[in-house]
Design a protein around this motif. Structure first.
Motif, PDB file in Angstrom:
ATOM      1  N   GLU A 516       0.934  -0.533  -0.267  1.00 23.25           N
ATOM      2  CA  GLU A 516      -0.084  -0.300   0.181  1.00 23.25           C
ATOM      3  C   GLU A 516       0.525   1.493   0.122  1.00 23.25           C
ATOM      4  N   LEU A 517       0.621   2.006  -0.474  1.00 20.29           N
ATOM      5  CA  LEU A 517       1.926   3.747  -0.771  1.00 20.29           C
ATOM      6  C   LEU A 517       0.039   4.808  -0.494  1.00 20.29           C
ATOM      7  N   ARG A 518       0.382   5.109   0.258  1.00 22.31           N
ATOM      8  CA  ARG A 518      -0.477   5.906   1.227  1.00 22.31           C
ATOM      9  C   ARG A 518      -0.184   7.624   1.482  1.00 22.31           C
ATOM     10  N   ALA A 519      -0.684   8.229   1.206  1.00 22.26           N
ATOM     11  CA  ALA A 519      -0.675   9.490   1.102  1.00 22.26           C
ATOM     12  C   ALA A 519      -1.539  10.476   1.630  1.00 22.26           C
ATOM     13  N   TRP A 520      -1.710  11.618   3.074  1.00 23.33           N
ATOM     14  CA  TRP A 520      -2.688  12.046   3.703  1.00 23.33           C
ATOM     15  C   TRP A 520      -1.978  13.573   4.050  1.00 23.33           C
ATOM     16  N   THR A 521      -2.330  14.352   4.958  1.00 23.20           N
ATOM     17  CA  THR A 521      -2.748  15.798   5.005  1.00 23.20           C
ATOM     18  C   THR A 521      -2.597  15.639   6.628  1.00 23.20           C
ATOM     19  N   GLU A 522      -1.456  15.845   7.139  1.00 19.84           N
ATOM     20  CA  GLU A 522      -1.225  16.671   8.437  1.00 19.84           C
ATOM     21  C   GLU A 522      -1.152  17.605   9.231  1.00 19.84           C
ATOM     22  N   ARG A 523      -1.536  17.528  10.412  1.00 15.75           N
ATOM     23  CA  ARG A 523      -0.900  19.649  10.779  1.00 15.75           C
ATOM     24  C   ARG A 523       0.324  19.257  12.107  1.00 15.75           C
ATOM     25  N   ALA A 524       1.521  19.996  11.442  1.00 19.84           N
ATOM     26  CA  ALA A 524       2.346  19.987  12.804  1.00 19.84           C
ATOM     27  C   ALA A 524       1.979  21.057  14.319  1.00 19.84           C
ATOM     28  N   GLU A 525       2.418  20.756  14.925  1.00 15.89           N
ATOM     29  CA  GLU A 525       2.492  21.343  16.532  1.00 15.89           C
ATOM     30  C   GLU A 525       2.135  22.668  15.887  1.00 15.89           C
ATOM     31  N   ASP A 526       3.279  23.435  15.348  1.00 17.35           N
ATOM     32  CA  ASP A 526       2.964  24.607  15.226  1.00 17.35           C
ATOM     33  C   ASP A 526       2.003  25.441  14.114  1.00 17.35           C
ATOM     34  N   GLY A 527       1.335  24.307  13.548  1.00 17.71           N
ATOM     35  CA  GLY A 527      -0.331  24.880  12.464  1.00 17.71           C
ATOM     36  C   GLY A 527       0.037  24.423  10.965  1.00 17.71           C
ATOM     37  N   ARG A 528       1.297  24.326  10.827  1.00 16.02           N
ATOM     38  CA  ARG A 528       1.893  23.966   9.218  1.00 16.02           C
ATOM     39  C   ARG A 528       1.823  22.933   8.840  1.00 16.02           C
ATOM     40  N   PRO A 529       1.189  22.580   7.934  1.00 11.73           N
ATOM     41  CA  PRO A 529       0.742  21.300   6.693  1.00 11.73           C
ATOM     42  C   PRO A 529       1.706  20.555   6.340  1.00 11.73           C
ATOM     43  N   LEU A 530       1.653  19.526   6.571  1.00 10.89           N
ATOM     44  CA  LEU A 530       2.905  18.430   6.382  1.00 10.89           C
ATOM     45  C   LEU A 530       2.251  17.028   5.526  1.00 10.89           C
ATOM     46  N   ALA A 531       2.903  16.859   5.088  1.00 12.78           N
ATOM     47  CA  ALA A 531       2.517  15.432   3.545  1.00 12.78           C
ATOM     48  C   ALA A 531       3.162  14.510   4.541  1.00 12.78           C
ATOM     49  N   VAL A 532       2.074  13.011   4.193  1.00 11.95           N
ATOM     50  CA  VAL A 532       2.426  12.409   4.838  1.00 11.95           C
ATOM     51  C   VAL A 532       2.345  11.137   4.357  1.00 11.95           C
ATOM     52  N   LEU A 533       3.572  10.211   4.024  1.00  8.45           N
ATOM     53  CA  LEU A 533       3.635   9.412   2.401  1.00  8.45           C
ATOM     54  C   LEU A 533       4.500   8.040   3.797  1.00  8.45           C
ATOM     55  N   ALA A 534       2.846   6.886   3.491  1.00  5.74           N
ATOM     56  CA  ALA A 534       2.577   5.873   4.168  1.00  5.74           C
ATOM     57  C   ALA A 534       3.447   4.648   3.470  1.00  5.74           C
ATOM     58  N   VAL A 535       4.605   3.901   3.263  1.00  7.44           N
ATOM     59  CA  VAL A 535       4.426   2.535   2.548  1.00  7.44           C
ATOM     60  C   VAL A 535       4.455   1.718   3.534  1.00  7.44           C
ATOM     61  N   THR A 536       3.205   0.519   2.929  1.00  6.71           N
ATOM     62  CA  THR A 536       3.512  -0.810   3.978  1.00  6.71           C
ATOM     63  C   THR A 536       2.687  -1.720   2.733  1.00  6.71           C
ATOM     64  N   ASP A 537       3.779  -2.814   3.420  1.00  5.13           N
ATOM     65  CA  ASP A 537       4.147  -4.220   2.955  1.00  5.13           C
ATOM     66  C   ASP A 537       3.395  -5.315   3.249  1.00  5.13           C
ATOM     67  N   GLN A 538       3.630  -6.657   3.836  1.00  7.18           N
ATOM     68  CA  GLN A 538       3.559  -8.321   4.044  1.00  7.18           C
ATOM     69  C   GLN A 538       4.357  -8.747   3.796  1.00  7.18           C
ATOM     70  N   GLY A 539       6.066  -8.272   4.140  1.00  7.85           N
ATOM     71  CA  GLY A 539       6.850  -8.738   3.404  1.00  7.85           C
ATOM     72  C   GLY A 539       7.791 -10.135   4.731  1.00  7.85           C
ATOM     73  N   ILE A 540       8.882  -9.811   4.997  1.00  3.51           N
ATOM     74  CA  ILE A 540       9.881 -10.410   6.353  1.00  3.51           C
ATOM     75  C   ILE A 540       9.486  -9.271   6.991  1.00  3.51           C
ATOM     76  N   GLY A 541       9.768  -8.630   6.751  1.00  2.00           N
ATOM     77  CA  GLY A 541       9.696  -7.102   8.289  1.00  2.00           C
ATOM     78  C   GLY A 541      11.412  -7.533   8.937  1.00  2.00           C
ATOM     79  N   VAL A 542      11.241  -6.783   9.951  1.00  2.00           N
ATOM     80  CA  VAL A 542      12.368  -6.257  10.310  1.00  2.00           C
ATOM     81  C   VAL A 542      12.895  -7.093  12.114  1.00  2.00           C
ATOM     82  N   PRO A 543      14.316  -7.818  11.768  1.00  2.00           N
ATOM     83  CA  PRO A 543      14.827  -8.051  13.220  1.00  2.00           C
ATOM     84  C   PRO A 543      14.226  -6.860  14.228  1.00  2.00           C
ATOM     85  N   PRO A 544      13.957  -6.884  15.911  1.00  2.42           N
ATOM     86  CA  PRO A 544      14.245  -5.921  16.415  1.00  2.42           C
ATOM     87  C   PRO A 544      15.618  -4.742  16.446  1.00  2.42           C
TER      88      PRO A 544
END
Length: 630
Positions: A516-544
């Motif tokens: 999944e490639l998803r993009a949305w808008t958020e607001r920072a603590e000072d009110g600035r607009p932020l673009a947030v992009l998230a890439v999610t997979d069902q892969g092997i993952g990363v060891p802790p």
């Protein structure tokens, strides 16, 4: 009328006054004023005792007994102050207020005795003869004063005994003389107080103080007691760890502390021998090597072989007399030797270490310069090779496109193979773009090519161009419902950034798994607009344990060894995010999948504020030891 006891006391008084006058004319010595005051107090006491003996009437005798108390208090008190000053150093003048005040107070109590009887309860003649001595019964103040005087006398004994213990052997006899002389008034007074010792039926203590003064005058004139250094100075000389020698005008060693005596193995020791005649010390410490020039130290070496030691030698002239009157004359020299053997060895070792460090630094700088030059040549070569490879790859891709157009009409079965050719070409082009971008980001003067970006269009294009391999399709779910329409940034770098995240998600996802490639808008603590992009997979993952290093350069997680990768992609993503004033975060669960979240400011003001910090951080911070890629 005159009698033998009075004549004896008055004669002793005259002798004591003469000794006090002579003592005051001696060269200054510690405690001289207190010593003279002691003699004058003893003279007052003895004079009053003599007049008491000469008086006939009991009231006259009692009057002179009262008058004697100034001297009675002053003699032991000033004696104790003198002993302390001589052994421990001159006391401040205010200490003399103690015997003066106590003497005047006791004299006042004695003279007013008829009102309170604190000094004498009674004074009765011992017989009926004219001029007979009085038998005194004493009151409270007499015993209080006795305790005060005995405390001072005990203190003088303690101080003198400590001086004997600390004195050099040559001077202990003089301080033993102190104790023996002090024993005379002690025994006389104790005998009088206990009723066991009398001198012509009178108190023998004043005469004993005069006798003690005579003993000290003999020590002064015959044994030159006060011409010697005080005990404290000798104790200090013995305690000094460095050698000290005292030479007379002929260069003969007249004094040496233990450290100096240990320097020479000459038979008979150092004292009484000329320094020039000592083969182990004379040549090195000769005046030509250590001249008399104040505190100017000269380096000399003593000893042979492994026992050789280094000293800083200083020769100081000793003079007597008064300079202002022109009577000053040289009497010898003081030779001070400061052992600097250990310091010289440490300095030599330090100098050798510094030389080795300088050589190591020069070698490291040369190697660093060579490494930087080789790195620059390598980067130049890689940049040139990348540009050169892009041209034939573009030709291959164009040819594949033409073949696909032809195959659509004549050979549809060839389309999958031609599509794989184009995917392989795109992978190679992406790899070359990553190399070129890494070289660009590593440059200390990297700057962003800021422009307005249509973010939804950019993400759609990246998703369409995302690679897939032979293992099967991995569908990309694109969610742009709340995606910002515009973004200010470097289009090429942001495209590479998202492409790396999406490429990793596809590469490490199993066949048939979704990304999944998803993009949305958020607001920072000072009110600035932020673009947030998230890439999610069902892969092997990363060891802790690998998560803290996942964005480090050239680092790859242990479970990613089965897939191709260079370990620079995720590090590049972090650097691009930092340059844009953004952040990159990862949430992963081993065997379940990963989620990479890229947060970027959308307005140009935020880029301008953060970009300089990001460039400064990259330009001034060396690359990490590890590097990222799953």
């Amino acid at each position: 009328m005159l009698n033998a006891p009075a004549i004896l006391l008055l004669g002793a008084v005259l002798v004591t006054l003469w000794m006090a006058w002579r003592s005051g004319r001696l060269p200054h010595f510690p405690g001289r004023v207190n010593f003279v005051a002691m003699q004058l107090s003893a003279s007052w006491w003895a004079t009053a005792a003599a007049l008491e003996i000469l008086a006939v009437a009991p009231d006259d005798k009692l009057f002179w007994a009262k008058m004697a108390w100034i001297g009675i208090v002053g003699a032991p008190s000033f004696w104790t102050l003198f002993i302390w000053s001589y052994i421990h150093g001159e006391l401040r003048p205010r200490w003399r207020l103690i015997p003066i005040g106590m003497g005047l107070l006791t004299w006042a109590v004695a003279m007013s005795n008829d009102w309170h009887r604190l000094m004498y309860v009674s004074a009765i003649p011992i017989n009926d003869q004219p001029g007979a001595a009085l038998d005194y019964s004493h009151g409270f103040w007499f015993f209080a004063t006795t305790v005060y005087l005995y405390a001072f006398m005990v203190l003088s004994v303690v101080v003198t005994a400590s001086g004997i213990h600390r004195a050099a052997p040559a001077y202990r006899a003089h301080y033993l003389g102190f104790l023996l002389a002090m024993a005379v008034p002690w025994m006389a007074n104790i005998g009088y107080v206990t009723g066991n010792a009398f001198l012509f039926d009178f108190d023998p203590t004043p005469f004993s103080f005069l006798l003690m003064g005579s003993v000290f005058y003999w020590l002064i004139t015959r044994r030159r007691l006060f011409a010697l250094l005080p005990v404290a100075r000798h104790a200090l000389l013995d305690a000094v760890p460095d050698p000290v020698l005292v030479l007379d005008a002929d260069g003969t060693v007249v004094e040496a502390n233990p450290a100096a005596l240990a320097l020479s193995a000459a038979p008979g020791g150092l004292i009484g021998r000329r320094l020039a005649d000592l083969p182990d010390l004379g040549p090195a410490l000769a005046e030509r090597n250590v001249p008399t020039d104040g505190l100017q130290a000269r380096l000399v070496s003593l000893g042979q072989g492994a026992g050789r030691r280094a000293f800083e030698a200083t020769r100081v002239a000793l003079a007597s007399g008064v300079p202002a009157s022109g009577g000053e004359r040289s009497v010898g020299h003081l030779l001070l030797l400061r052992d600097v053997t250990h310091r010289r060895r440490v300095e030599a070792q330090l100098e050798e270490t510094v030389q080795r460090l300088d050589a190591a630094r020069a070698e490291a700088e040369a190697r660093l310069a060579a490494e930087q030059e080789a790195k620059h040549a390598l980067n130049s070569y890689l940049s040139m090779a990348a540009h050169e490879f892009k041209t034939p790859l573009a030709i291959i891709d164009s040819a594949a496109q033409l073949l696909m157009m032809e195959a659509e009409r004549n050979a549809p079965s060839m389309l999958p193979r031609l599509d794989k050719i184009r995917q392989a070409v795109r992978r190679q082009v992406n790899l070359l773009e990553s190399c070129l971008a890494d070289d660009r980001l590593s440059h200390p003067t990297v700057t962003l090519r800021m422009e307005r970006i249509d973010l939804p269009a950019l993400l759609r294009a990246i998703a369409e161009a995302a690679p897939n391999d032979d293992a099967g399709e991995r569908p990309i779910q694109l969610e742009l419902t709340d995606c910002p329409a515009r973004l200010i940034g470097d289009s090429a770098l942001l495209e590479l950034c998202v492409h790396n995240l999406l490429g990793n998600a596809l590469k490490y996802s199993p066949p048939g798994g979704w990304v999944e490639l998803r993009a949305w808008t958020e607001r920072a603590e000072d009110g600035r607009p932020l673009a947030v992009l998230a890439v999610t997979d069902q892969g092997i993952g990363v060891p802790p344990d690998a998560l803290p290093h996942i964005f480090d350069r050239f680092f790859r997680a242990p479970n990613a060894s089965g897939a191709a990768g260079s370990g620079v992609g995720l590090n590049m993503v972090r650097r691009i995010a930092t340059l844009h004033g953004g952040t990159i975060q990862v949430d992963s669960q081993l065997g379940v999948g990963s989620r990479f979240t890229l947060t970027l400011p959308t307005d140009s003001a935020s880029h301008g504020a953060d970009n300089g910090h990001g460039m400064a951080a990259i330009a001034q911070t060396p690359p990490p030891n590890h590097s990222p890629d799953r």
